[in-house]
Scaffold this active site. Structure first.
Site, PDB file in Angstrom:
ATOM      1  N   CYS A  51     -28.241 -18.491 -31.017  1.00 40.39           N
ATOM      2  CA  CYS A  51     -27.099 -18.554 -31.923  1.00 40.39           C
ATOM      3  C   CYS A  51     -27.002 -19.981 -32.413  1.00 40.39           C
ATOM      4  CB  CYS A  51     -25.838 -18.189 -31.173  1.00 40.39           C
ATOM      5  SG  CYS A  51     -24.356 -18.576 -32.072  1.00 40.39           S
ATOM      6  N   CYS A  76     -15.624 -34.104 -33.637  1.00 42.34           N
ATOM      7  CA  CYS A  76     -15.219 -33.424 -32.416  1.00 42.34           C
ATOM      8  C   CYS A  76     -14.020 -34.066 -31.717  1.00 42.34           C
ATOM      9  CB  CYS A  76     -16.391 -33.411 -31.439  1.00 42.34           C
ATOM     10  SG  CYS A  76     -16.015 -32.501 -29.927  1.00 42.34           S
ATOM     11  N   ARG A  98     -20.689 -15.230 -38.311  1.00 42.28           N
ATOM     12  CA  ARG A  98     -19.398 -15.321 -37.631  1.00 42.28           C
ATOM     13  C   ARG A  98     -18.510 -16.369 -38.269  1.00 42.28           C
ATOM     14  NH1 ARG A  98     -20.377 -16.431 -31.783  1.00 42.28           N
ATOM     15  NH2 ARG A  98     -21.341 -14.402 -32.087  1.00 42.28           N
ATOM     16  N   CYS A 140     -22.599 -15.482 -23.409  1.00 47.04           N
ATOM     17  CA  CYS A 140     -23.360 -16.542 -24.061  1.00 47.04           C
ATOM     18  C   CYS A 140     -22.974 -17.868 -23.420  1.00 47.04           C
ATOM     19  CB  CYS A 140     -23.021 -16.607 -25.537  1.00 47.04           C
ATOM     20  SG  CYS A 140     -23.811 -18.002 -26.327  1.00 47.04           S
ATOM     21  N   CYS A 197     -16.339 -36.186 -23.111  1.00 43.46           N
ATOM     22  CA  CYS A 197     -17.757 -36.124 -23.511  1.00 43.46           C
ATOM     23  C   CYS A 197     -18.266 -37.516 -23.882  1.00 43.46           C
ATOM     24  CB  CYS A 197     -17.941 -35.192 -24.706  1.00 43.46           C
ATOM     25  SG  CYS A 197     -19.685 -35.052 -25.168  1.00 43.46           S
ATOM     26  N   CYS A 250     -19.993 -37.215 -31.604  1.00 35.51           N
ATOM     27  CA  CYS A 250     -19.945 -36.340 -32.781  1.00 35.51           C
ATOM     28  C   CYS A 250     -18.615 -36.575 -33.512  1.00 35.51           C
ATOM     29  CB  CYS A 250     -20.090 -34.883 -32.354  1.00 35.51           C
ATOM     30  SG  CYS A 250     -21.554 -34.608 -31.328  1.00 35.51           S
ATOM     31  N   CYS A 288     -18.006 -16.269 -24.522  1.00 38.08           N
ATOM     32  CA  CYS A 288     -18.772 -17.477 -24.834  1.00 38.08           C
ATOM     33  C   CYS A 288     -18.308 -18.604 -23.913  1.00 38.08           C
ATOM     34  CB  CYS A 288     -18.538 -17.865 -26.278  1.00 38.08           C
ATOM     35  SG  CYS A 288     -18.808 -16.501 -27.415  1.00 38.08           S
TER      36      CYS A 288
HETATM   37  S1  SF4 Z   1     -19.708 -31.617 -30.151  1.00 36.66           S
HETATM   38 FE1  SF4 Z   1     -18.146 -32.667 -28.937  1.00 36.66          FE
HETATM   39  S2  SF4 Z   1     -18.385 -31.879 -26.851  1.00 36.66           S
HETATM   40 FE2  SF4 Z   1     -20.247 -31.349 -28.001  1.00 36.66          FE
HETATM   41  S3  SF4 Z   1     -21.671 -33.044 -27.625  1.00 36.66           S
HETATM   42 FE3  SF4 Z   1     -20.570 -33.556 -29.503  1.00 36.66          FE
HETATM   43  S4  SF4 Z   1     -18.825 -34.810 -28.838  1.00 36.66           S
HETATM   44 FE4  SF4 Z   1     -19.620 -33.736 -27.041  1.00 36.66          FE
END
Ligand code: SF4
Length: 413
Positions: free
Chosen positions: A202, A72, A272, A142, A65, A69, A109
């Site tokens: 959600c 993550c 949840r 979803c 990605c 974040c 999901c």
């Molecule tokens: S949560 Fe993780 S997978 Fe989703 S956009 Fe952020 S870095 Fe990327």
């Protein structure tokens, strides 16, 4: 406790508690914990009886990605040894989904890491949705693909999607500390796009990222305002190799208080327990079923959950029942008016949602969490608190997923 009696009354009437009341729940002492769970449990049973909805995650695209974040394991620069693979083919995804449905889940999901889908991605996910719907009558599906562009929510809806997950994750004021490659407003916009397209929205949060009680209350009040049909509550799994790897500040008691606060602020919504359930609630998971009416069966996007069979035994032992495919998840008023009333027949009763959110495990912004320490405020009026000290890291409980989607090994279901 006047506070708890007041919150129960408001919860049964769907009246919004004051912020002070929500903060006071987070400030309750361990001596009051069972009273708090008992009170929020009355609200849970009023709207959802003793049903527990099972949802099943299918990670369509893992890792790789470009977003940052900080919670993550799939983020840009992540050194977490997770599975990395590009898009599953519709039949591969459908096979993975079938395992979860056979295990008792009623919602699949579909999650993909990434900032947001291209139109080509929406086409391939639409094919996957059709494949799953064709092979599994009455299944709810979803999607959780990141930030949506105009028209994409409508196309997913036309392909048969019932819901769309995109979490707010944390408060607007602290969002920039967690992610710099997109904004809080971007996230709100995507949830509103899902709503507008007739999808059941959600959207949830991640606790345990070092936020304060005020931040937690802020994000939950923002969620109440956005009015999703379901709110996934993630407890951060501090993955080694991510910036939040040292954030071990949750206790099972803190997690229960957070779930109770969410139940009081969003009484008639599917709450949840998402990522971090096993890692942070541990032996207190059954107690949490008195607060939340929905969990994920099987594994998370990049980490492993407890065995599906153990979840089913836990639900039965705690005196709850797995929600059937023929049962409507949401209360009538929400099913009728909610995101996709037309789905009532399909048992999703407004097409509850997912929360699958990749965030589900601090995965995909729509995807993890942990709160921290509370404090003592005598009785129930405790003062709000900043994160308590760091707790014992339980890295022994974090297992990177090595089975299921993207592998040759059978999934956990
Ligand atoms: S949560 Fe993780 S997978 Fe989703 S956009 Fe952020 S870095 Fe990327």
């Amino acid at each position: 406790m006047d506070l708890l009696n007041t919150l129960v009354d408001k919860g049964l009437r769907r009246e919004l508690p004051t912020r002070e009341e929500a903060l006071a729940v987070l400030a309750t002492s361990d001596d009051d914990l069972l009273d708090v769970v008992a009170a929020a449990g009355k609200v849970r049973r009023h709207w959802f009886g003793r049903r527990v909805k099972l949802n099943y995650l299918v990670n369509l695209k893992s890792g790789l990605c470009p977003e940052d974040c900080s919670y993550c394991s799939q983020r840009l620069g992540s050194e977490a040894g997770i599975l990395k693979y590009t898009w599953l083919k519709p039949d591969e995804a459908s096979k993975a989904a079938a395992a979860g449905l056979a295990g008792g889940a009623k919602r699949v999901c579909l999650v993909a890491s990434g900032r947001g889908p291209t139109d080509r991605d929406v086409d391939r996910v639409s094919d996957t949705i059709k494949a799953i719907k064709d092979q599994n009558e009455g299944v709810e599906v979803c999607a959780c693909l990141g930030l949506l562009s105009d028209g994409q929510a409508e196309r997913l809806r036309e392909a048969g999607a019932d819901a769309y997950n995109h979490n707010l994750n944390t408060s607007e004021s602290t969002y920039g500390d967690i992610t710099t490659t997109h904004t809080y407003a971007d996230r709100v916009d995507t949830v509103q796009k899902a709503h507008a397209a007739g999808l059941s929205a959600c959207s949830g949060l991640i606790a345990g990222m070092g936020e304060t009680d005020e931040d937690l209350v802020d994000v939950v009040y923002s969620l109440r305002e956005l009015d999703p049909d379901s709110v996934p509550v993630n407890f951060l799994i501090p993955f080694e190799g991510t910036p939040l790897a040292k954030e071990w500040n949750l206790t099972p008691q803190r997690c229960l208080r957070i779930l109770a606060m969410v139940r009081f602020v969003c009484p008639d919504v599917e709450v949840r327990i998402a990522g971090g359930r096993e890692v942070h609630l541990r032996t207190m998971q059954p107690l949490a079923l008195n607060l939340a009416n929905s969990i994920f069966l099987g594994d998370y996007l990049t980490s492993e959950g407890q065995a599906g069979k153990a979840d089913l035994e836990m639900i039965a032992d705690a005196g709850f029942e797995v929600e059937g495919a023929d049962q409507i998840t949401l209360p009538e008023h929400r099913a009728a008016g909610g995101g996709c009333g037309s789905h009532a027949a399909a048992g999703c009763g407004s097409a509850a949602q997912t929360g699958c959110g990749s965030e589900a495990e601090a995965g995909c912004g729509s995807h993890a969490g942990a709160g921290c320490g509370s404090h003592e405020g005598g009785g129930v009026c405790g003062t709000a608190s900043a994160p308590a000290g760091t707790n014992e890291p339980r890295t022994d409980l974090v297992a990177v997923r090595r089975r299921g989607a993207g592998t040759d090994l059978a999934p956990n279901a």
